[in-house]
Design a protein around this motif. Structure first.
Motif, PDB file in Angstrom:
ATOM      1  N   ALA A  59       1.678   6.644  -6.913  1.00 55.23           N
ATOM      2  CA  ALA A  59       0.599   7.563  -7.268  1.00 55.23           C
ATOM      3  C   ALA A  59       1.024   9.013  -7.081  1.00 55.23           C
ATOM      4  N   VAL A  60       1.747   9.296  -6.000  1.00 57.94           N
ATOM      5  CA  VAL A  60       2.236  10.648  -5.758  1.00 57.94           C
ATOM      6  C   VAL A  60       3.228  11.047  -6.844  1.00 57.94           C
ATOM      7  N   GLU A  61       4.089  10.112  -7.222  1.00 57.67           N
ATOM      8  CA  GLU A  61       5.088  10.407  -8.261  1.00 57.67           C
ATOM      9  C   GLU A  61       4.413  10.728  -9.584  1.00 57.67           C
ATOM     10  N   ARG A  62       3.395   9.968  -9.943  1.00 52.07           N
ATOM     11  CA  ARG A  62       2.708  10.200 -11.216  1.00 52.07           C
ATOM     12  C   ARG A  62       1.932  11.514 -11.207  1.00 52.07           C
ATOM     13  N   ALA A  63       1.369  11.858 -10.053  1.00 49.83           N
ATOM     14  CA  ALA A  63       0.534  13.054  -9.973  1.00 49.83           C
ATOM     15  C   ALA A  63       1.345  14.325  -9.788  1.00 49.83           C
ATOM     16  N   GLY A  64       2.523  14.214  -9.204  1.00 44.41           N
ATOM     17  CA  GLY A  64       3.284  15.404  -8.830  1.00 44.41           C
ATOM     18  C   GLY A  64       2.799  15.929  -7.494  1.00 44.41           C
ATOM     19  N   GLU A  65       1.548  16.336  -7.439  1.00 46.50           N
ATOM     20  CA  GLU A  65       0.874  16.723  -6.195  1.00 46.50           C
ATOM     21  C   GLU A  65      -0.567  16.250  -6.300  1.00 46.50           C
ATOM     22  N   ALA A  66      -1.113  15.748  -5.210  1.00 42.77           N
ATOM     23  CA  ALA A  66      -2.497  15.271  -5.237  1.00 42.77           C
ATOM     24  C   ALA A  66      -3.042  15.222  -3.822  1.00 42.77           C
TER      25      ALA A  66
ATOM     26  N   GLY B 255       0.817  -1.209   0.000  1.00 37.31           N
ATOM     27  CA  GLY B 255       0.000   0.000   0.000  1.00 37.31           C
ATOM     28  C   GLY B 255       0.851   1.258   0.000  1.00 37.31           C
ATOM     29  N   ALA B 256       1.922   1.268   0.798  1.00 35.65           N
ATOM     30  CA  ALA B 256       2.798   2.433   0.865  1.00 35.65           C
ATOM     31  C   ALA B 256       3.483   2.675  -0.481  1.00 35.65           C
ATOM     32  N   PHE B 257       3.957   1.598  -1.124  1.00 40.59           N
ATOM     33  CA  PHE B 257       4.624   1.768  -2.422  1.00 40.59           C
ATOM     34  C   PHE B 257       3.633   2.177  -3.502  1.00 40.59           C
ATOM     35  N   ALA B 258       2.412   1.678  -3.414  1.00 43.63           N
ATOM     36  CA  ALA B 258       1.386   2.102  -4.361  1.00 43.63           C
ATOM     37  C   ALA B 258       1.125   3.607  -4.216  1.00 43.63           C
ATOM     38  N   LEU B 259       1.094   4.092  -2.993  1.00 47.25           N
ATOM     39  CA  LEU B 259       0.889   5.515  -2.758  1.00 47.25           C
ATOM     40  C   LEU B 259       2.064   6.342  -3.267  1.00 47.25           C
ATOM     41  N   LEU B 260       3.272   5.871  -3.038  1.00 49.10           N
ATOM     42  CA  LEU B 260       4.444   6.587  -3.548  1.00 49.10           C
ATOM     43  C   LEU B 260       4.389   6.688  -5.071  1.00 49.10           C
TER      44      LEU B 260
ATOM     45  N   LEU C 239      -5.880  13.685  -0.818  1.00 46.34           N
ATOM     46  CA  LEU C 239      -6.173  12.392  -0.217  1.00 46.34           C
ATOM     47  C   LEU C 239      -7.179  11.590  -1.043  1.00 46.34           C
ATOM     48  N   THR C 240      -8.260  12.221  -1.467  1.00 41.33           N
ATOM     49  CA  THR C 240      -9.317  11.508  -2.183  1.00 41.33           C
ATOM     50  C   THR C 240      -8.800  10.909  -3.487  1.00 41.33           C
ATOM     51  N   ARG C 241      -8.047  11.702  -4.248  1.00 39.37           N
ATOM     52  CA  ARG C 241      -7.523  11.208  -5.523  1.00 39.37           C
ATOM     53  C   ARG C 241      -6.546  10.055  -5.310  1.00 39.37           C
ATOM     54  N   LEU C 242      -5.657  10.182  -4.343  1.00 36.09           N
ATOM     55  CA  LEU C 242      -4.662   9.140  -4.101  1.00 36.09           C
ATOM     56  C   LEU C 242      -5.324   7.851  -3.630  1.00 36.09           C
ATOM     57  N   ALA C 243      -6.329   7.961  -2.768  1.00 36.30           N
ATOM     58  CA  ALA C 243      -7.031   6.769  -2.296  1.00 36.30           C
ATOM     59  C   ALA C 243      -7.729   6.062  -3.448  1.00 36.30           C
ATOM     60  N   ALA C 244      -8.382   6.845  -4.329  1.00 34.95           N
ATOM     61  CA  ALA C 244      -9.089   6.246  -5.452  1.00 34.95           C
ATOM     62  C   ALA C 244      -8.123   5.579  -6.426  1.00 34.95           C
TER      63      ALA C 244
ATOM     64  N   THR D 170      -5.423   5.275   3.578  1.00 26.20           N
ATOM     65  CA  THR D 170      -4.573   6.157   2.786  1.00 26.20           C
ATOM     66  C   THR D 170      -4.017   7.282   3.637  1.00 26.20           C
ATOM     67  N   TYR D 171      -4.866   7.881   4.451  1.00 25.17           N
ATOM     68  CA  TYR D 171      -4.415   8.976   5.315  1.00 25.17           C
ATOM     69  C   TYR D 171      -3.343   8.499   6.297  1.00 25.17           C
ATOM     70  N   ARG D 172      -3.592   7.346   6.911  1.00 20.77           N
ATOM     71  CA  ARG D 172      -2.631   6.821   7.891  1.00 20.77           C
ATOM     72  C   ARG D 172      -1.280   6.538   7.249  1.00 20.77           C
ATOM     73  N   LEU D 173      -1.300   5.902   6.067  1.00 20.09           N
ATOM     74  CA  LEU D 173      -0.045   5.593   5.381  1.00 20.09           C
ATOM     75  C   LEU D 173       0.677   6.859   4.940  1.00 20.09           C
ATOM     76  N   LEU D 174      -0.075   7.829   4.417  1.00 23.58           N
ATOM     77  CA  LEU D 174       0.551   9.075   3.977  1.00 23.58           C
ATOM     78  C   LEU D 174       1.196   9.810   5.138  1.00 23.58           C
ATOM     79  N   GLU D 175       0.523   9.834   6.282  1.00 20.93           N
ATOM     80  CA  GLU D 175       1.099  10.523   7.431  1.00 20.93           C
ATOM     81  C   GLU D 175       2.354   9.808   7.939  1.00 20.93           C
ATOM     82  N   GLN D 176       2.369   8.482   7.854  1.00 19.56           N
ATOM     83  CA  GLN D 176       3.581   7.744   8.218  1.00 19.56           C
ATOM     84  C   GLN D 176       4.714   8.055   7.243  1.00 19.56           C
ATOM     85  N   LEU D 177       4.380   8.156   5.954  1.00 19.24           N
ATOM     86  CA  LEU D 177       5.386   8.499   4.949  1.00 19.24           C
ATOM     87  C   LEU D 177       5.896   9.922   5.147  1.00 19.24           C
ATOM     88  N   VAL D 178       5.020  10.823   5.599  1.00 21.58           N
ATOM     89  CA  VAL D 178       5.445  12.186   5.905  1.00 21.58           C
ATOM     90  C   VAL D 178       6.450  12.184   7.051  1.00 21.58           C
TER      91      VAL D 178
END
Length: 250
Positions: free
Chosen positions: A37-44, A30-35, A46-51, A60-68
């Motif tokens: 998605a963030v890389e492809r979007a540049g900036e995005a 899940g964390a790598f999938a989010l990374l 929570l809703t877009r990244l989760a979808a 998604t929020y929990r993983l993103l905050e851990q990555l932060v």
């Protein structure tokens, strides 16, 4: 006493498995999938990244905050963007030990001699991945064309790598004339790109051979259409041989 100990062991509950994050996906996946998605979007947000990742918004929020917290992702005005720690970690990657160091001096000499911007490239996942850029005099004129770290495989830098790769490598698109073109690239040891990928961007590329003779990377000189690519090819070949010699410790 032994029977009581055995009974106690038999009824001890098993350790619960680590809970998956959406659709049976592990936390790491899940964390790598989010990374990604963030890389492809540049900036995005929570809703877009989760979808995009198919994860619940709470996960998604929990993983993103851990990555932060780890510096892998940063909060931004639009939500989240890639963090500086990923950049630092990525700068340490190379497909062969010492490749970047071996290429540094020849790339600088080539850029200084020709004015072209010099790239060190590898083939990954069917695309041309730029490991390093050495800016030349033409870098300003090429503008944002050089910002990309990933190019299609059919740039000059990618053609050289594909021509020396496993012929079963799955690539798209492959034209009917590619096999003949690949043979010419192998025979001449150079590939050209005359504005085939981006308008105003031309490129000459040669293979970089490792100590065992295998093609490890390509060295490319990127310039504008005003320069003669055939004249530039000799200097790029010389620089490519210098990188290979440095890898062999010569």
């Amino acid at each position: 006493m032994n029977e009581e100990r055995g009974a106690a062991t038999a009824v001890r509950p098993a350790e619960p498995p680590h809970p998956p994050d959406g659709g049976g996906r592990s936390v790491l996946e899940g964390a790598f999938a989010l990374l990604g998605a963030v890389e492809r979007a540049g900036e995005a947000g929570l809703t877009r990244l989760a979808a995009e990742c198919g994860l619940p918004k709470t996960t998604t929020y929990r993983l993103l905050e851990q990555l932060v917290e780890l510096g892998a992702v940063e909060r931004s005005r639009k939500g989240y963007r890639m963090g500086s720690r990923i950049f630092r970690l990525g700068q340490g990657w190379q497909p062969y030990p010492g490749l970047r160091t071996a290429a540094r001096a020849p790339a600088r000499r080539l850029a200084r001699l020709t004015g072209a911007t010099v790239g060190l490239n590898v083939l990954r996942e069917g695309q041309t991945l730029v490991l390093d850029w050495t800016p030349g005099d033409t870098a300003g004129a090429l503008g944002r064309s050089l910002d990309a770290g990933v190019w299609p495989w059919f740039t000059a830098a990618g053609k050289v790598l594909v021509a020396g790769a496993d012929p079963r490598l799955p690539l798209d698109p492959l034209t009917g004339s590619w096999h003949r073109q690949a043979g010419t690239i192998r025979d001449r040891g150079v590939a050209f790109d005359r504005e085939e990928v981006a308008a105003g961007v031309c490129c000459v590329a040669v293979p970089v051979h490792g100590p065992n003779g295998a093609v490890l990377a390509s060295l490319s000189a990127v310039t504008d259409p005003a320069h003669s690519l055939d004249r530039l090819a000799g200097a790029v070949r010389h620089a490519g041989r210098a990188v290979g010699a440095a890898l062999r410790g010569r």
